[in-house]
Design a protein around this motif. Sequence first.
Motif, PDB file in Angstrom:
ATOM      1  N   GLU A   1       0.833  -1.207   0.000  1.00 26.61           N
ATOM      2  CA  GLU A   1       0.000   0.000   0.000  1.00 26.61           C
ATOM      3  C   GLU A   1       0.869   1.258   0.000  1.00 26.61           C
ATOM      4  O   GLU A   1       0.560   2.237  -0.668  1.00 26.61           O
ATOM      5  CB  GLU A   1      -0.934   0.000   1.218  1.00 26.61           C
ATOM      6  N   GLY A   2       1.977   1.237   0.723  1.00 30.76           N
ATOM      7  CA  GLY A   2       2.901   2.371   0.734  1.00 30.76           C
ATOM      8  C   GLY A   2       3.492   2.624  -0.639  1.00 30.76           C
ATOM      9  O   GLY A   2       3.633   3.775  -1.066  1.00 30.76           O
ATOM     10  N   LEU A   3       3.812   1.542  -1.331  1.00 32.27           N
ATOM     11  CA  LEU A   3       4.352   1.658  -2.681  1.00 32.27           C
ATOM     12  C   LEU A   3       3.311   2.245  -3.625  1.00 32.27           C
ATOM     13  O   LEU A   3       3.619   3.101  -4.457  1.00 32.27           O
ATOM     14  CB  LEU A   3       4.823   0.293  -3.192  1.00 32.27           C
ATOM     15  N   GLN A   4       2.070   1.804  -3.482  1.00 36.24           N
ATOM     16  CA  GLN A   4       0.996   2.327  -4.335  1.00 36.24           C
ATOM     17  C   GLN A   4       0.773   3.814  -4.082  1.00 36.24           C
ATOM     18  O   GLN A   4       0.557   4.580  -5.022  1.00 36.24           O
ATOM     19  CB  GLN A   4      -0.292   1.533  -4.118  1.00 36.24           C
ATOM     20  N   HIS A   5       0.855   4.234  -2.826  1.00 37.00           N
ATOM     21  CA  HIS A   5       0.721   5.667  -2.515  1.00 37.00           C
ATOM     22  C   HIS A   5       1.886   6.460  -3.102  1.00 37.00           C
ATOM     23  O   HIS A   5       1.692   7.556  -3.624  1.00 37.00           O
ATOM     24  CB  HIS A   5       0.617   5.893  -1.004  1.00 37.00           C
ATOM     25  N   PHE A   6       3.095   5.897  -2.995  1.00 33.53           N
ATOM     26  CA  PHE A   6       4.259   6.568  -3.583  1.00 33.53           C
ATOM     27  C   PHE A   6       4.056   6.753  -5.083  1.00 33.53           C
ATOM     28  O   PHE A   6       4.282   7.827  -5.631  1.00 33.53           O
ATOM     29  CB  PHE A   6       5.542   5.771  -3.324  1.00 33.53           C
TER      30      PHE A   6
END
Length: 115
Positions: free
Chosen positions: A3-8
């Motif tokens: 999820e953090g990668l998707q937000h990035f």
Amino acid sequence: MEEGLQHFKADFFKALAHPLRIRILELLVDGEKSVNEIQSCLEIEGSAVSQQLSILRAKNIVYGTKDGKRVYYSLRDPMIVELLDVARKIFNNHLINTISRLEEMAVSESNDGIS
């Protein structure tokens, strides 16, 4: 983690989601440039260029190096060059597909008129 990668990725692409920012990045592909050089190449007023550079800098896409009173901007990651190239190839593919569809439609319309 995912999820953090998707937000990035979403934030990264939002930072690229402006034609002037893309134009600035394309200029920086050839190497660092000052705000004045960027303004001159794009024939855009300084405040607009500075505003877009600020967004790119905030997202760590470009960085500035001071030399006296001038700030020279560069791409933070050389892979931006590849990203811009891939985007150009995707655009060309879409353009080719659109042209092919238009040609097919024209042929179909001319064949319909022959009856």
